[in-house]
Design an enzyme around this catalytic site. Structure first.
Site, short mmCIF file in Angstrom:
data_model
loop_
_atom_site.label_atom_id
_atom_site.label_comp_id
_atom_site.label_asym_id
_atom_site.label_seq_id
_atom_site.Cartn_x
_atom_site.Cartn_y
_atom_site.Cartn_z
CE LYS A 1 -2.21 -1.38 3.49
NZ LYS A 1 -3.16 -1.18 4.70
NE ARG B 1 7.00 -2.01 8.71
CZ ARG B 1 6.30 -3.65 8.99
NH1 ARG B 1 5.43 -4.22 8.19
NH2 ARG B 1 6.51 -4.13 10.10
CG ASP C 1 -4.77 -8.13 -9.23
OD1 ASP C 1 -4.09 -7.17 -8.72
OD2 ASP C 1 -5.54 -9.06 -8.89
#
EC number: 2.8.3.21
Length: 405
Positions: free
Chosen positions: A97, A104, A169
């Site tokens: 996302k 992080r 996808d």
């Protein structure tokens, strides 16, 4: 760099690709690389395996030829192991996302500190930047289709409909594959790494570009299909014969001329509405568009698929029967090209499904392995980048890695 044990084949032999992502979009890029000969490492969460594993058959196709690494790449020594792996990696693909990796602490700059030549492909629903409202939202196939203007163009006049199976996808995965290879080509020229921002909705925006261009340039948006027929052109799309369905494309001067003779509309040829040299009949702008459809429907309904295919072959009109999946295996073209193939799963079962595509003449792809189990190759991969047995066991004991039982 020493590679993991695997046969050498395909145009990408010697390339190391690592991907982190679940389900379809990101992993489909990895699948393409793996079938073309690259060494592809699939990173999975230590505690939870890729959710695709719950499917009974599809993962055996989508995860064949891969090496499975189960590692917590965001925490402590697991992060260190991941960054060490990046030192020997050519292409890294992550699907998440928005800028999840950067949030992080694993930014492009951090990765380039460990490997200045690394190609990084970020695949997300809405991109790595933009507005707070959208950038960090989760996205799947239907979300990308809906947000891109692609979904609203599909379906029938009465209702829009997403295109399945999972079109966004697969298009996004292929975009990641081609973009990463383009970047790698430049990296090998300059020695400088690249970062690619692939937003699924932008991929589908391009896939839906054909009709949008009229709207963006002062025209009107094309209506959706009626019963599978092309919304622009008469004689194009899905049609019903006496014993099933065909698709056809009535395109070309000779094709239109001869087809009109067959369906009883020869008197329209050479009129102001359908002048000589007409190559396409516009369904809306041509006043005879509805009549062409009516006559063509009636003619096709009175003939079998075999009769239509034979006649259209004589007229050089492109058409094909709409095949059911059970018909694929016995179709002579499928058989001649081995479009459906078999391979062995890791537990010795025979699996059947689509073969490698496309077909490289001089350096063909190969299926050499079934889907690996969760953490199956963790130890081998960590040893490959310099970890000892004790190092690996320490990672496992801390819950930062999983090895095969």
């Amino acid at each position: 760099m020493d590679h993991l044990p695997m046969p050498k084949f395909g145009p990408l032999a010697g390339l190391r690709v690592v991907f982190s992502g679940i389900e379809i979009a990101g992993p489909f890029a990895g699948q393409m690389f793996a079938e073309w000969g690259a060494e592809v490492i699939w990173i999975e969460n230590v505690a939870w395996a890729d959710t695709i594993r719950v499917q009974p058959n599809y993962p055996q196709l989508s995860r064949r030829n891969l090496h499975a690494l189960s590692l917590n790449i965001f925490k402590d020594e697991g992060r260190e192991a991941f960054l060490k792996l990046m030192e020997t990696t050519d292409i890294f693909i992550e699907a998440s996302k928005g800028p999840a990796f950067a949030r992080r602490g694993i930014t492009d700059e951090v990765l380039w500190q460990h490997n200045p030549k690394l190609v990084i492909a970020h695949l997300s629903g809405f991109g790595q930047y933009g507005t707070e409202e959208y950038t960090n939202l989760p996205a799947y196939n239907t979300i990308a289709q809906a947000f891109s203007g692609y979904l609203i163009q599909n379906g029938d006049v009465d209702q829009p409909m997403p295109a399945f199976p999972y079109t966004a996808d697969y298009f996004s995965g292929l975009t990641a594959t081609t973009a990463a290879l383009a970047a790698l080509h430049k990296v090998r020229e300059t020695g400088k790494g690249e970062s690619i921002d692939i937003a699924m909705y932008e991929v589908m925006l391009r896939m839906g570009q054909y009709f949008m261009m009229d709207y963006f340039n002062g025209g009107e948006m094309c209506p959706r299909m009626t019963k599978g027929k092309d919304p622009y052109y008469a004689g194009c799309g899905l049609y019903k014969c006496a014993d099933g369905y065909i698709v056809m494309e009535l395109v070309g001067i000779t094709q239109i001329t001869e087809c009109f003779k067959d369906i009883g509309l020869a008197h329209l040829l050479g009129t102001p509405e359908i002048p000589e040299g007409t190559q396409l009949i516009h369904r809306i702008e041509c006043p005879y568009g509805p009549l062409v459809e009516e006559k063509l429907d009636a003619w096709l309904a009175a003939h079998t698929i075999a009769e239509v295919k034979e006649r259209f072959a004589e007229l050089n009109i492109a058409c094909a029967k709409v095949l059911t999946v059970p018909e694929l295996e016995s179709n002579p073209q499928y058989v001649a090209r081995e479009s459906i193939t078999q391979w062995q799963t890791m537990d010795g079962r025979t699996c059947k499904g689509p073969n490698i595509m496309p077909k490289f003449k001089n350096n063909p792809g190969q299926i050499w392995r079934g889907m690996p189990s969760h953490g199956m190759d963790t130890a081998a991969i960590l040893k490959n980048i310099g970890y000892s047995e004790n190092d690996i066991q320490e990672l496992v004991s801390k819950g930062l890695a999983k090895v095969e039982d």
